[in-house]
Design an enzyme around this catalytic site. Structure first.
Site, PDB file in Angstrom:
ATOM      1  N   GLU A   1      42.451  32.364  53.996  1.00  0.00           N
ATOM      2  CA  GLU A   1      41.031  32.286  54.368  1.00  0.00           C
ATOM      3  C   GLU A   1      40.207  33.221  53.478  1.00  0.00           C
ATOM      4  O   GLU A   1      40.740  34.001  52.688  1.00  0.00           O
ATOM      5  CB  GLU A   1      40.825  32.701  55.837  1.00  0.00           C
TER       6      GLU A   1
ATOM      7  N   ARG B   1      38.560  37.561  68.575  1.00  0.00           N
ATOM      8  CA  ARG B   1      38.740  38.299  67.328  1.00  0.00           C
ATOM      9  C   ARG B   1      37.683  37.857  66.334  1.00  0.00           C
ATOM     10  O   ARG B   1      37.124  36.763  66.448  1.00  0.00           O
ATOM     11  CB  ARG B   1      40.133  38.089  66.745  1.00  0.00           C
TER      12      ARG B   1
ATOM     13  N   ASN C   1      36.295  36.447  62.761  1.00  0.00           N
ATOM     14  CA  ASN C   1      36.798  35.320  61.971  1.00  0.00           C
ATOM     15  C   ASN C   1      36.027  35.230  60.652  1.00  0.00           C
ATOM     16  O   ASN C   1      35.985  36.199  59.896  1.00  0.00           O
ATOM     17  CB  ASN C   1      36.705  34.022  62.785  1.00  0.00           C
TER      18      ASN C   1
ATOM     19  N   GLU D   1      41.880  33.837  77.093  1.00  0.00           N
ATOM     20  CA  GLU D   1      41.072  34.422  78.152  1.00  0.00           C
ATOM     21  C   GLU D   1      41.045  35.944  77.998  1.00  0.00           C
ATOM     22  O   GLU D   1      41.880  36.528  77.307  1.00  0.00           O
ATOM     23  CB  GLU D   1      41.652  34.046  79.516  1.00  0.00           C
TER      24      GLU D   1
ATOM     25  N   ASN E   1      32.510  29.760  61.916  1.00  0.00           N
ATOM     26  CA  ASN E   1      32.941  29.373  60.569  1.00  0.00           C
ATOM     27  C   ASN E   1      31.747  28.899  59.748  1.00  0.00           C
ATOM     28  O   ASN E   1      30.624  28.778  60.244  1.00  0.00           O
ATOM     29  CB  ASN E   1      33.993  28.257  60.635  1.00  0.00           C
TER      30      ASN E   1
ATOM     31  N   ASP F   1      35.562  24.007  58.550  1.00  0.00           N
ATOM     32  CA  ASP F   1      36.042  25.383  58.469  1.00  0.00           C
ATOM     33  C   ASP F   1      35.112  26.145  57.515  1.00  0.00           C
ATOM     34  O   ASP F   1      33.904  26.077  57.667  1.00  0.00           O
ATOM     35  CB  ASP F   1      37.503  25.389  58.008  1.00  0.00           C
TER      36      ASP F   1
END
Length: 306
Positions: free
Chosen positions: A18, A104, A106, A125, A156, A204
């Protein structure tokens, strides 16, 4: 018809490649393998590949104005300055809403004025078993994460029009890319409106080129699409892996499209058919990109005096 030719695949076998960026100062390509906790550097001239261990899952990053030694790093739980060569990490901001909350960080990218943007994604969750949603953050020169937009599943596709007047953003599971007017002076977006809807894959990472066309890596779609500013499909570039993840323009003339990809979640059967999944794909194109802007924060100078 536009022709783009695959010239090389760097077979690095990333679990989740990524965040790819081109750095003109030393003619290198940088990207992260989030799940393997590795940062990669590809030298354009000699094709050498170097990797660095990261202290947490590195999800996105920016080069920093005034240095090639340090990155502004978005790790899964927060923001830090990170020196790849030594592993030294100086944490800047770790929001309470991330740690143990099923979220988290990204995808991230720097806007044309040198502010860094990064969004969070839902991994599960929270500790109380409640459903949560992600946030899109802006990082100004004070190096803190400022909430801009909520209600996100997987953040994204961040990109800006060449003149900086419009912001693009994708929430991957929805299949939608939205667009908002952008105040360059304040870093404030206007209302987000649906711009693209993709039914058979998930948008993405994204990037714009010098003509203002938007490129989107289509996770699950084995291709990268180029869209006109009016939202019309201009080009569909087939990739020999099911999960392309992020795109950037690079090379000395900024005319090569560089694409990261992922192996995670693919069956052995699929991997046997698509053995270069997780590789770095490099296409030569008739298009030109826009050089990435460096983050303009300066407190790194206090930690790394020269």
């Amino acid at each position: 018809m536009h022709r783009s030719d695959l010239i090389e695949v760097i077979d690095v076998g990333n679990e989740l490649g990524e965040g790819v960026l081109w750095r003109a100062s030393d003619q290198t390509v940088w990207w992260t393998d989030i799940l393997s906790m590795r940062l990669y550097q590809f030298n354009w001239d000699d094709h050498g590949v170097t990797s660095f261990k990261t202290p947490a899952r590195l999800t996105a990053f920016s080069f920093v104005e005034g240095t090639d030694d340090i990155l502004l790093a978005a790790f899964d739980e927060g923001l830090a300055y990170f020196e790849p060569a030594t592993g030294r990490t100086e944490w800047l901001d770790r929001p309470d809403e991330l740690a143990g909350k099923g979220l988290r960080l990204n995808d991230g990218r720097t806007d044309p004025q040198g502010r860094f943007w990064v969004g969070s994604m839902v991994e599960g969750e929270n500790e109380g078993g409640e459903r949560v949603s992600g946030i899109l953050y802006r990082v100004d020169a004070d190096e803190k994460l400022v909430s801009v937009k909520g209600g996100i599943q997987i953040s994204n596709g961040l990109a800006w029009s060449p003149d900086g007047s419009e912001l693009y953003f994708a929430d991957s599971p929805t299949g939608k890319v939205s667009r908002a007017s952008f105040n360059k002076a304040t870093g404030g977006p206007g209302p987000f409106a649906d711009w693209l809807s993709i039914e058979d894959a998930s948008p993405d990472g994204g990037v714009t080129d010098a003509e203002g066309y938007y490129w989107s890596a289509l996770w699950g779609g084995s291709r990268v699409h180029r869209y006109s500013p009016s939202g019309e499909l201009d080009l569909s570039l087939k990739i020999s892996c099911p999960q392309p993840t992020c795109v950037a323009f690079g090379g000395p003339r900024l005319d090569h499209l560089i694409i990261t990809s992922a192996r995670t979640g693919l069956s052995d059967e699929v991997l046997s058919e698509h053995s270069l999944s997780g590789g770095l794909y490099i296409f030569e194109t008739p298009f030109r990109g826009i050089e990435s802007v460096r983050y303009k924060g300066s407190s790194w100078r206090q930690h790394w005096p020269h």
